[in-house]
Write an enzyme that holds these catalytic residues in place. Structure first.
Site, PDB file in Angstrom:
ATOM      1  N   ASP A  30      36.685  72.834  29.907  1.00 42.80           N
ATOM      2  CA  ASP A  30      37.149  71.887  28.764  1.00 42.80           C
ATOM      3  C   ASP A  30      35.856  70.733  29.108  1.00 42.80           C
ATOM      4  O   ASP A  30      35.690  70.143  30.124  1.00 42.80           O
ATOM      5  CB  ASP A  30      38.500  71.150  29.158  1.00 42.80           C
ATOM      6  CG  ASP A  30      38.873  70.473  27.906  1.00 42.80           C
ATOM      7  OD1 ASP A  30      39.712  70.819  27.225  1.00 42.80           O
ATOM      8  OD2 ASP A  30      38.276  69.313  27.687  1.00 42.80           O
ATOM      9  N   ASN A  86      49.079  73.368  23.117  1.00 41.29           N
ATOM     10  CA  ASN A  86      49.425  72.484  22.375  1.00 41.29           C
ATOM     11  C   ASN A  86      49.659  72.803  21.007  1.00 41.29           C
ATOM     12  O   ASN A  86      48.665  73.403  20.516  1.00 41.29           O
ATOM     13  CB  ASN A  86      48.738  71.048  22.514  1.00 41.29           C
ATOM     14  CG  ASN A  86      48.605  70.389  23.915  1.00 41.29           C
ATOM     15  OD1 ASN A  86      49.621  70.110  24.396  1.00 41.29           O
ATOM     16  ND2 ASN A  86      47.238  70.170  24.293  1.00 41.29           N
ATOM     17  N   GLN A  93      47.501  68.478  19.439  1.00 49.36           N
ATOM     18  CA  GLN A  93      46.719  69.319  19.272  1.00 49.36           C
ATOM     19  C   GLN A  93      45.518  68.821  18.477  1.00 49.36           C
ATOM     20  O   GLN A  93      45.811  68.138  17.497  1.00 49.36           O
ATOM     21  CB  GLN A  93      47.161  70.695  18.458  1.00 49.36           C
ATOM     22  CG  GLN A  93      46.258  71.838  18.178  1.00 49.36           C
ATOM     23  CD  GLN A  93      46.835  73.185  17.558  1.00 49.36           C
ATOM     24  OE1 GLN A  93      47.962  73.005  17.295  1.00 49.36           O
ATOM     25  NE2 GLN A  93      46.082  74.011  17.387  1.00 49.36           N
ATOM     26  N   VAL A  95      42.292  70.663  18.137  1.00 45.74           N
ATOM     27  CA  VAL A  95      41.182  71.690  17.677  1.00 45.74           C
ATOM     28  C   VAL A  95      42.335  72.981  17.036  1.00 45.74           C
ATOM     29  O   VAL A  95      43.016  73.258  17.817  1.00 45.74           O
ATOM     30  CB  VAL A  95      40.369  72.054  18.601  1.00 45.74           C
ATOM     31  CG1 VAL A  95      39.395  73.558  18.120  1.00 45.74           C
ATOM     32  CG2 VAL A  95      39.694  71.162  19.277  1.00 45.74           C
ATOM     33  N   HIS A  99      44.339  77.887  21.638  1.00 42.32           N
ATOM     34  CA  HIS A  99      43.663  77.844  23.121  1.00 42.32           C
ATOM     35  C   HIS A  99      44.936  77.715  24.033  1.00 42.32           C
ATOM     36  O   HIS A  99      45.716  76.803  23.723  1.00 42.32           O
ATOM     37  CB  HIS A  99      42.627  76.583  22.959  1.00 42.32           C
ATOM     38  CG  HIS A  99      42.946  75.278  22.628  1.00 42.32           C
ATOM     39  ND1 HIS A  99      42.944  75.088  21.329  1.00 42.32           N
ATOM     40  CD2 HIS A  99      43.291  74.268  23.128  1.00 42.32           C
ATOM     41  CE1 HIS A  99      43.269  73.949  20.947  1.00 42.32           C
ATOM     42  NE2 HIS A  99      43.495  73.281  22.225  1.00 42.32           N
ATOM     43  N   HIS A 101      45.359  75.998  27.605  1.00 43.68           N
ATOM     44  CA  HIS A 101      44.578  75.092  28.691  1.00 43.68           C
ATOM     45  C   HIS A 101      45.341  75.589  29.980  1.00 43.68           C
ATOM     46  O   HIS A 101      46.229  75.868  30.460  1.00 43.68           O
ATOM     47  CB  HIS A 101      45.226  73.555  28.575  1.00 43.68           C
ATOM     48  CG  HIS A 101      44.753  72.884  27.464  1.00 43.68           C
ATOM     49  ND1 HIS A 101      43.844  72.045  27.181  1.00 43.68           N
ATOM     50  CD2 HIS A 101      45.344  72.935  26.026  1.00 43.68           C
ATOM     51  CE1 HIS A 101      43.650  71.405  26.154  1.00 43.68           C
ATOM     52  NE2 HIS A 101      44.667  71.909  25.146  1.00 43.68           N
TER      53      HIS A 101
END
Ligand code: AMP
Length: 113
Positions: A30, A86, A93, A95, A99, A101
């Site tokens: 990230d 998220n 969220q 993006v 995904h 994390h």
């Protein structure tokens, strides 16, 4: 349709510190880490958010989690770590390409903010 940021990383239009790649998944650090280890694991196939998944996506989403555990192992996170998705605005969220994390390398507070 406009590519998301993560599609541009998959297509190597934006650089990233990639830690793992296979035919279905990419994992990279990230850019704004919230812990000493903060890695994002994404599917190459676009799926905007986890709430859009169907039973057909289950093997892919399962693979995302397996890759996250594998990266955690490779990074030596023996004391534990957290996997977070998220979903939507209220969860923060930003993006809209699914995904996971992977956060670790310090003791993580609970509950999260
Ligand atoms: P989320 O808020 O759950 O949608 O997470 C999006 C994450 O993408 C955030 O933690 C950002 O710091 C991260 N991010 C944004 N741009 C980049 C980038 N170019 N490379 C790596 N991570 C990024």
């Amino acid at each position: 349709m406009t590519k998301t940021l993560f599609e541009r990383i998959i297509d190597r239009e934006i650089s990233a510190d990639i830690l793992y790649e296979d035919e279905r998944v990419l994992a990279f650090r990230d850019i704004n880490p919230q812990a000493p280890v903060h890695v994002l694991v994404i599917p190459k196939q676009p799926l905007a958010q986890v709430e859009h998944m169907t039973p057909t996506d289950s093997p892919l989403v399962g693979h995302l989690f397996w890759v996250a555990t594998e990266v955690a192992r490779q990074l030596g996170l023996t004391g534990g770590y957290r996997l977070v998705i998220n979903n939507g605005v209220d969860a923060g969220q930003t993006v809209y390409h699914l995904h996971v994390h992977l956060l670790g390398g310090r003791v993580l507070g609970w509950p999260p903010g």
